[in-house]
Scaffold this motif. Structure first.
Motif, mmCIF file in Angstrom:
data_model
loop_
_atom_site.group_PDB
_atom_site.id
_atom_site.type_symbol
_atom_site.label_atom_id
_atom_site.label_comp_id
_atom_site.label_asym_id
_atom_site.label_seq_id
_atom_site.Cartn_x
_atom_site.Cartn_y
_atom_site.Cartn_z
ATOM 1 N N LEU A 1 0.307 -1.203 0.427
ATOM 2 C CA LEU A 1 0.239 -0.171 0.005
ATOM 3 C C LEU A 1 1.010 1.376 -0.021
ATOM 4 C CD1 LEU A 1 -2.677 -0.786 2.096
ATOM 5 C CD2 LEU A 1 -2.883 -0.871 -0.242
ATOM 6 N N LEU A 2 2.057 1.105 0.458
ATOM 7 C CA LEU A 2 2.674 1.922 0.819
ATOM 8 C C LEU A 2 3.677 2.632 -1.018
ATOM 9 C CD1 LEU A 2 4.915 1.959 3.478
ATOM 10 C CD2 LEU A 2 3.026 3.379 3.669
ATOM 11 N N LYS A 3 3.483 1.715 -1.345
ATOM 12 C CA LYS A 3 4.079 1.741 -2.816
ATOM 13 C C LYS A 3 3.004 1.983 -4.160
ATOM 14 C CE LYS A 3 7.262 -2.568 -2.649
ATOM 15 N NZ LYS A 3 6.806 -3.891 -2.856
ATOM 16 N N GLN A 4 0.814 2.498 -3.223
ATOM 17 C CA GLN A 4 0.541 2.786 -4.664
ATOM 18 C C GLN A 4 0.048 4.398 -4.758
ATOM 19 O OE1 GLN A 4 -0.070 0.757 -6.073
ATOM 20 N NE2 GLN A 4 1.294 -1.389 -5.645
ATOM 21 N N THR A 5 0.068 4.741 -5.578
ATOM 22 C CA THR A 5 -0.677 6.312 -5.299
ATOM 23 C C THR A 5 -1.827 6.193 -4.823
ATOM 24 O OG1 THR A 5 -0.633 5.774 -7.727
ATOM 25 C CG2 THR A 5 1.122 6.963 -6.746
ATOM 26 N N GLU A 6 -2.330 4.391 -5.732
ATOM 27 C CA GLU A 6 -3.934 5.201 -5.365
ATOM 28 C C GLU A 6 -4.334 4.920 -3.754
ATOM 29 O OE1 GLU A 6 -7.108 4.641 -7.432
ATOM 30 O OE2 GLU A 6 -4.941 5.289 -9.170
ATOM 31 N N THR A 7 -5.606 5.318 -3.547
ATOM 32 C CA THR A 7 -5.458 4.905 -2.310
ATOM 33 C C THR A 7 -7.010 4.294 -2.275
ATOM 34 O OG1 THR A 7 -5.702 7.473 -1.425
ATOM 35 C CG2 THR A 7 -7.644 6.125 -0.076
ATOM 36 N N PHE A 8 -6.791 3.081 -0.873
ATOM 37 C CA PHE A 8 -7.949 1.964 -0.828
ATOM 38 C C PHE A 8 -8.553 2.482 0.256
ATOM 39 C CE2 PHE A 8 -4.440 0.243 -3.555
ATOM 40 C CZ PHE A 8 -5.380 -0.331 -4.751
#
Length: 284
Positions: free
Chosen positions: A111-118
């Protein structure tokens, strides 16, 4: 050699007697099918009923009637799930935290690598809600945590237990059906220690294909596999264990559905003769 012969004769006699009992007591056989065939069901059965249960499972396996077998399993979890979860409440500490929690550390790194917000995390087969509550504390930035289970009784218990936490919601539903109606992009899906093993390969394939249409999603599956299931020799799903649930090639099925695998590992559970399979996948 004598022991093997005795074992063979015992199994043959048991199967023969079981088939005879099913033929002689069709109403009892129907009643058993409605209760469900999952292994824990044996705690509720007499010796006669166990013989019938084993014969019915053997017949389904021989006919490859996996859909009926899947329905038997669903019946058990809908009818007796709450009782099972009350007996296994300690497994969260003794099994999940010690053997399984590591994969959510890996999820945190992903999740730290993603630009998306889940925004939403959905646990399919939430049971007593202990895992969902743990994930709620581990991922405070996620806005909503939804626990789905077939057992209406267990869902009502969870709703009451966690009523003070507005971020947590519990729903009585089949996971596939719920996703069909409510699934959307930017969701994280989780199964913990035995949920997808009760899906036929066909239905699991359809389920993952549906998830692929939702948009950006993550799936973390912690599922058992048969200890003798060699994916190189048989990449397809096969039955395993006394309850005849399904040992799936999860990493392959997720990849075939369009997911990217970011974690795949197994741990052997010697005392129970199965492998715990951990699969983390992302669909972008």
């Amino acid at each position: 050699m004598k022991n093997k012969l005795k074992s063979f004769i015992y199994r043959l006699l048991s199967h023969t007697v079981g088939n005879a009992l099913v033929a002689l007591q069709p109403k009892k056989a129907l009643e058993l099918s409605k209760k469900g065939m999952t292994l824990e069901m044996c705690n509720h059965l007499s010796a006669t009923e166990r013989l019938m249960r084993n014969a019915m499972l053997k017949k389904l396996e021989k006919k490859k009637d996996y859909k009926t077998l899947e329905n038997y399993h669903k019946n058990y979890w809908a009818n007796y799930g709450a009782e099972f979860f009350s007996k296994t409440n300690d497994s969260f500490k003794t099994e999940f935290l010690t053997d399984c929690a590591f994969i959510f550390d890996e999820l945190h790194e992903q999740l730290l690598k993603q630009t998306e917000t889940f925004t939403t995390l959905v646990e399919i087969g939430t049971g007593n809600g202990n895992v969902l509550n743990y994930l709620n504390s581990k991922f405070p930035k996620i806005e909503k945590f939804i626990g789905i289970d077939l057992s209406e009784k267990q869902i009502n218990l969870n709703t009451e237990k966690y009523k003070a936490n507005e971020k947590m919601e519990f729903v009585t539903s089949d996971g596939f059906e719920w996703v069909n109606e409510n699934g959307h992009s930017n969701m994280i899906f989780v199964t913990s220690r035995g949920v997808l093993e009760y899906f036929t390969e066909e239905r699991l394939t359809e389920f993952l294909a549906k998830l692929n249409t939702l948009g950006k999603t993550i799936f973390v599956a912690i599922e058992p596999n048969g200890i003798n299931h060699n994916f190189d020799e048989n990449p397809n799903s096969e039955l395993y264990g006394h309850e005849r649930s399904f040992s799936h090639n999860y990493a392959e099925l997720f990849k075939n559905a369009g997911f990217k695998i970011w974690h795949a590992s197994q741990k052997e559970c010697i005392k129970d003769s199965y492998l715990q399979s951990f699969t983390g996948s992302i669909n972008f």
